[in-house]
Design an enzyme around this catalytic site. Structure first.
Site, mmCIF file in Angstrom:
data_model
loop_
_atom_site.group_PDB
_atom_site.id
_atom_site.type_symbol
_atom_site.label_atom_id
_atom_site.label_comp_id
_atom_site.label_asym_id
_atom_site.label_seq_id
_atom_site.Cartn_x
_atom_site.Cartn_y
_atom_site.Cartn_z
ATOM 1 N N GLU A 319 2.160 8.589 -0.054
ATOM 2 C CA GLU A 319 3.216 7.729 0.479
ATOM 3 C C GLU A 319 2.738 6.975 1.710
ATOM 4 O O GLU A 319 2.235 7.579 2.654
ATOM 5 C CB GLU A 319 4.442 8.569 0.870
ATOM 6 N N CYS A 320 2.902 5.671 1.705
ATOM 7 C CA CYS A 320 2.642 4.812 2.863
ATOM 8 C C CYS A 320 1.267 5.113 3.474
ATOM 9 O O CYS A 320 0.251 4.808 2.882
ATOM 10 C CB CYS A 320 3.769 4.952 3.888
ATOM 11 N N GLY A 321 1.203 5.728 4.641
ATOM 12 C CA GLY A 321 -0.089 6.029 5.256
ATOM 13 C C GLY A 321 -0.970 6.880 4.377
ATOM 14 O O GLY A 321 -2.201 6.726 4.371
ATOM 15 N N MET A 323 -1.113 6.671 1.223
ATOM 16 C CA MET A 323 -1.660 5.732 0.246
ATOM 17 C C MET A 323 -2.819 4.936 0.845
ATOM 18 O O MET A 323 -3.827 4.686 0.175
ATOM 19 C CB MET A 323 -0.558 4.793 -0.241
ATOM 20 N N SER A 410 2.870 4.747 -3.276
ATOM 21 C CA SER A 410 3.819 3.711 -2.905
ATOM 22 C C SER A 410 3.985 3.686 -1.396
ATOM 23 O O SER A 410 3.661 4.655 -0.697
ATOM 24 C CB SER A 410 5.181 3.982 -3.559
#
Length: 429
Positions: A319-321, A323, A410
């Site tokens: 997720e986010c970081g 990713m 994501s």
């Protein structure tokens, strides 16, 4: 029906001082031996870290969109069984957003304490406070705090004209020494602030000196929520969760959800050189990999372990970081390019301005999930998304969900309790 003293702390806008006042109240009462439970309205990771340190207890989210009414009711009822005081910090302004802090106060009968930055006003303070009180009839604004007053006389002045049913609870003096440093996503993380406890005690002392004698918290009745049975769909599964200053954006409710599903949660810190534990699945949450890219790259086995994990076909949610550290490269805020794990095709680049912000709803192949997005980076990838989120407030932020083999990634920070079955289906592999 369980009873507990409770209060929702809100404001006319962001930046008014909700977090510092909530923290001060929590610390003041915790130091006096009371059991204080603090909740945060809406998606946020950084404020809860400070609130947790102040209260001595994990801080959970109360979000009518991400978690839903029944979930929020269950969290409050559970806390009320053991707590002496429940504090809920609002988000943005009292009436901002859909759902808003006012919606939450109305849903659970929480009295509202309004924190108003009084630094640039005098008698207009009363008009603003009265407007907050009268705007909606289904909530009760029980008092106001004048924050950042310039003097004792200023504190008296801003309270002029307030009606008896809207008392000035405290006038807190402006004090530059009692501020927390910030960076691009908000407050600097609590674990990065060695002097945090002294600061929290300073806030508590300021509250104790300013609060009006006789102020009492109202008692609120919380309805018990029938517990929904969570089948142990992940029984026997070991899920490794990266958890340190680089991967810290973790809702406590997400970890609870995994454990209720029967999983064994194994936390590890790549920044401390810890290796990926023997596991069936991995969760790389968001955080600040861009601030620790060099340390992550120099870890002797972290990236190689992730590649091996995916080569074995085991699930990995990034997720986010989380990713960003899987991309081919990550360019930090200073323009330095850092080679990353390279298991996700594409390049990640930190931006100077906010890239996306908003609540998110997305349909995974296993079912619909809710969460939010908030980032200052971009990812250029040739992968086609398997799903694109929608924004309940019609905002522009609608994030993509990518999948490659057993990797799912994501910018969305997913709220696992919004659909435990979908989370279990993915992590079960």
């Amino acid at each position: 029906m369980t009873q507990c003293k409770a209060l929702l702390i809100s404001a006319p806008s962001s930046g008014s001082g909700k977090t510092s006042v909530t923290t001060a109240i929590a610390r003041w009462h915790a130091r006096r031996g009371l059991k204080v439970r603090v909740f945060k309205t809406g998606p946020d990771y950084l404020d809860p870290m400070v609130l947790q340190r102040a209260s001595g207890h994990a801080v959970y989210q109360l979000d009518l969109f991400m978690g839903g009414l029944a979930h929020c009711r269950a969290l409050l009822a559970e806390a009320a069984q053991d707590a002496d005081l429940i504090l809920v910090e609002g988000v943005m302004g009292l009436f901002d957003g859909k759902p808003s802090s006012a919606d939450l106060a109305a849903a659970f009968g929480l009295p509202v304490l309004a924190v108003i930055d009084a630094s640039a006003m005098a008698q207009t303070f009363g008009a603003l406070a009265l407007g907050l009180q009268k705007f909606r009839s289904d909530i009760k604004v029980c008092g106001v705090v004048a924050n950042r007053v310039g003097s004792a006389g200023h504190g008296v002045m801003v309270g002029e004209g307030l009606p008896d049913d809207l008392p000035l609870i405290a006038a807190l003096p402006r004090n530059a020494a009692l501020t927390l440093p910030e960076r691009h996503l908000g407050l600097v993380q609590a674990i990065e602030l060695p002097g945090l406890d002294e600061l929290l005690d300073g806030w508590a002392d300021a509250w104790g000196a300013a609060v009006k004698p006789g102020f009492e918290f109202a008692t609120v009745r919380f309805e018990p929520q029938t517990a929904f049975a969570t089948p142990p769909l992940l029984l026997g599964k070991r899920i490794a969760v990266a958890q340190d200053a680089a991967f810290s954006f973790i809702y406590p409710a997400n970890l609870d959800c995994l454990r209720k599903l029967g999983a064994e949660v194994l936390s590890f810190s790549p920044l401390k050189g810890q290796v990926l534990p023997d596991c069936d699945a991995v969760w790389l949450p968001g955080g600040y990999p861009e601030l620790h890219a060099e340390a992550l790259r120099k870890h002797p086995s972290f990236f190689a372990d992730l590649r091996e994990h995916l080569a074995a076909g085991k699930p990995l949610l990034a997720e986010c970081g989380g990713m960003l550290c899987l991309a081919i490269s990550l360019t930090d805020g200073d323009g330095h390019v850092h080679p990353m794990a390279g298991v996700l095709p594409g390049q990640a680049v930190m931006q100077k301005k906010l890239s996306a912000l908003g609540l998110q709803s997305i349909d995974w192949p296993e079912g619909s999930l809710r969460g939010h997005t908030f980032h200052y980076s971009s990812l250029a990838t040739p992968l086609a998304p398997i799903a694109i989120a929608s924004n309940p407030n019609a905002g522009r932020a609608c994030e993509s969900l990518y999948q490659q083999g057993s990797l799912r990634a994501s910018y969305i920070h997913h709220y696992f309790p919004s659909n435990p079955a979908a989370i279990a289906a993915f992590f079960a592999g």
